[in-house]
Design an enzyme around this catalytic site. Structure first.
Site, PDB file in Angstrom:
ATOM      1  N   PRO A 110     -54.897  34.889  26.528  1.00 57.77           N
ATOM      2  CA  PRO A 110     -55.738  33.801  27.035  1.00 57.77           C
ATOM      3  C   PRO A 110     -55.182  32.400  26.827  1.00 57.77           C
ATOM      4  O   PRO A 110     -55.247  31.567  27.740  1.00 57.77           O
ATOM      5  CB  PRO A 110     -57.054  34.010  26.284  1.00 57.77           C
ATOM      6  CG  PRO A 110     -57.121  35.483  26.053  1.00 57.77           C
ATOM      7  CD  PRO A 110     -55.702  35.882  25.773  1.00 57.77           C
TER       8      PRO A 110
ATOM      9  N   GLN B 240     -47.388  48.145  52.356  1.00 54.93           N
ATOM     10  CA  GLN B 240     -48.817  48.119  52.068  1.00 54.93           C
ATOM     11  C   GLN B 240     -49.398  49.525  52.227  1.00 54.93           C
ATOM     12  O   GLN B 240     -49.005  50.266  53.115  1.00 54.93           O
ATOM     13  CB  GLN B 240     -49.544  47.161  53.031  1.00 54.93           C
ATOM     14  CG  GLN B 240     -48.980  45.756  53.072  1.00 54.93           C
ATOM     15  CD  GLN B 240     -49.423  44.919  51.883  1.00 54.93           C
ATOM     16  OE1 GLN B 240     -50.191  45.358  51.050  1.00 54.93           O
ATOM     17  NE2 GLN B 240     -48.921  43.711  51.798  1.00 54.93           N
TER      18      GLN B 240
ATOM     19  N   THR C 201     -52.085  31.333  26.550  1.00 59.78           N
ATOM     20  CA  THR C 201     -50.956  31.088  27.447  1.00 59.78           C
ATOM     21  C   THR C 201     -51.437  30.856  28.871  1.00 59.78           C
ATOM     22  O   THR C 201     -50.957  29.947  29.571  1.00 59.78           O
ATOM     23  CB  THR C 201     -49.980  32.278  27.395  1.00 59.78           C
ATOM     24  OG1 THR C 201     -49.447  32.381  26.069  1.00 59.78           O
ATOM     25  CG2 THR C 201     -48.839  32.105  28.377  1.00 59.78           C
TER      26      THR C 201
ATOM     27  N   ASP D 267     -49.831  31.767  44.481  1.00 57.66           N
ATOM     28  CA  ASP D 267     -50.139  33.138  44.065  1.00 57.66           C
ATOM     29  C   ASP D 267     -49.128  33.626  43.027  1.00 57.66           C
ATOM     30  O   ASP D 267     -48.164  34.306  43.361  1.00 57.66           O
ATOM     31  CB  ASP D 267     -50.127  34.044  45.302  1.00 57.66           C
ATOM     32  CG  ASP D 267     -50.535  35.468  44.997  1.00 57.66           C
ATOM     33  OD1 ASP D 267     -51.224  35.692  43.984  1.00 57.66           O
ATOM     34  OD2 ASP D 267     -50.171  36.368  45.786  1.00 57.66           O
ATOM     35  N   LEU D 268     -49.376  33.284  41.757  1.00 59.81           N
ATOM     36  CA  LEU D 268     -48.462  33.685  40.686  1.00 59.81           C
ATOM     37  C   LEU D 268     -49.025  34.807  39.819  1.00 59.81           C
ATOM     38  O   LEU D 268     -48.339  35.299  38.926  1.00 59.81           O
ATOM     39  CB  LEU D 268     -48.108  32.473  39.813  1.00 59.81           C
ATOM     40  CG  LEU D 268     -47.415  31.318  40.544  1.00 59.81           C
ATOM     41  CD1 LEU D 268     -47.074  30.208  39.561  1.00 59.81           C
ATOM     42  CD2 LEU D 268     -46.172  31.796  41.284  1.00 59.81           C
ATOM     43  N   LYS D 269     -50.275  35.190  40.064  1.00 60.22           N
ATOM     44  CA  LYS D 269     -50.892  36.341  39.390  1.00 60.22           C
ATOM     45  C   LYS D 269     -50.690  36.289  37.874  1.00 60.22           C
ATOM     46  O   LYS D 269     -50.127  37.207  37.261  1.00 60.22           O
ATOM     47  CB  LYS D 269     -50.346  37.652  39.961  1.00 60.22           C
ATOM     48  CG  LYS D 269     -50.615  37.850  41.444  1.00 60.22           C
ATOM     49  CD  LYS D 269     -50.095  39.205  41.917  1.00 60.22           C
ATOM     50  CE  LYS D 269     -50.393  39.430  43.386  1.00 60.22           C
ATOM     51  NZ  LYS D 269     -49.598  38.553  44.279  1.00 60.22           N
ATOM     52  N   MET D 270     -51.186  35.237  37.261  1.00 60.85           N
ATOM     53  CA  MET D 270     -51.040  35.089  35.810  1.00 60.85           C
ATOM     54  C   MET D 270     -51.675  36.273  35.080  1.00 60.85           C
ATOM     55  O   MET D 270     -52.755  36.728  35.428  1.00 60.85           O
ATOM     56  CB  MET D 270     -51.676  33.777  35.352  1.00 60.85           C
ATOM     57  CG  MET D 270     -50.959  32.539  35.839  1.00 60.85           C
ATOM     58  SD  MET D 270     -51.754  30.996  35.293  1.00 60.85           S
ATOM     59  CE  MET D 270     -53.185  30.955  36.385  1.00 60.85           C
ATOM     60  N   HIS D 271     -50.982  36.750  34.070  1.00 59.57           N
ATOM     61  CA  HIS D 271     -51.449  37.909  33.290  1.00 59.57           C
ATOM     62  C   HIS D 271     -50.779  37.839  31.921  1.00 59.57           C
ATOM     63  O   HIS D 271     -49.659  38.292  31.732  1.00 59.57           O
ATOM     64  CB  HIS D 271     -51.075  39.210  34.013  1.00 59.57           C
ATOM     65  CG  HIS D 271     -51.726  40.423  33.443  1.00 59.57           C
ATOM     66  ND1 HIS D 271     -51.653  41.658  34.069  1.00 59.57           N
ATOM     67  CD2 HIS D 271     -52.471  40.624  32.322  1.00 59.57           C
ATOM     68  CE1 HIS D 271     -52.322  42.553  33.350  1.00 59.57           C
ATOM     69  NE2 HIS D 271     -52.808  41.946  32.280  1.00 59.57           N
TER      70      HIS D 271
END
EC number: 4.1.1.23
Length: 235
Positions: free
Chosen positions: A67, A194, A69, A60-64
């Protein structure tokens, strides 16, 4: 088939990791989530060790990012034998498509392509933050639905969302999509950081495909017993 309960290994070193894993039982029966904290501290070798031991891994690295990269990042991650990985849906449709293309390109022959999950709104985000900091005028449920529809259209295999939104997503998007839900707290547990939480039983009733649980398992006096109890409640 049982729906998975994924143990969030939000730890910062391998000593803590090994201590927790030793208490959870047979690696082939355990699905774990490795996030930024552990990955950035222990590196890519920890993923290789876990896969060699037989654990299923949600990385779970949540790429953002742009495109190209994200394509290259996803292509590299696909070589690791992981089961799930993530992008932020807010990165847009082209970024999501590029991530999926990268996963396909990077997966070794004979191996399954990792499932791509798009993060909608973090479960720490409240309605007030959505409105006042993100300047989004949609109610939370509508914002999550909009992002989930876009993610599916762009090739994602599922979304990360609060269990509170799952029922609406099933009704509007369908059952051929993964709804993976963090923000799970067994009855009597603290919410911690949370904002949008539910019990495993509620997540089951609303239709979560899998749930992610961290501190209620990893900080329990008997992590294996806590894990088994949550699996029983969810399934």
């Amino acid at each position: 088939m049982d729906r998975p309960v994924i143990v969030a290994l939000d730890l910062d070193n391998e000593e803590q990791l090994n201590k927790i894993l030793s208490k959870l039982g047979d690696p082939h029966d355990v699905f774990v989530k490795v996030g930024m904290e552990l990955f950035y501290n222990a590196g890519i070798d920890v993923i290789k060790k876990l896969t060699q031991q037989g654990y299923k891994i949600f990385l779970d690295l949540k790429m953002h990012d742009i495109p190209n990269t994200v394509y290259n990042g996803a292509k590299a991650l696909a070589k690791l034998g992981i089961t799930f990985t993530t992008v932020h849906a807010l990165g847009g449709s082209q970024m999501i498509k590029s991530a999926k293309d990268g996963l396909i390109a990077g997966t070794p022959a004979g191996h399954s392509v990792p499932k791509l999950l798009a993060v909608t709104e973090l479960t720490s985000i409240s309605d007030d933050v959505l409105r006042n900091e993100q300047n989004c005028r949609l109610p939370m449920a509508e914002q999550v639905l909009s992002l989930a529809k876009m993610a599916k259209h762009s090739g994602a295999d599922g979304v990360i969302c609060s269990p509170l939104e799952v029922k609406k997503l099933h009704e509007n998007i369908g059952d051929d999509f993964l709804y993976v839900t963090p923000g799970i707290r067994p009855a009597g547990n603290a919410k911690d950081d949370q904002s949008r939480v539910a019990t495993p039983k509620m997540a089951k009733e609303w239709g979560s495909s899998a749930i992610v649980v961290g501190r209620p398992i990893t900080l329990a006096s008997d992590p294996k017993a806590a894990y088994e109890a949550i699996k029983k409640e969810f399934n």
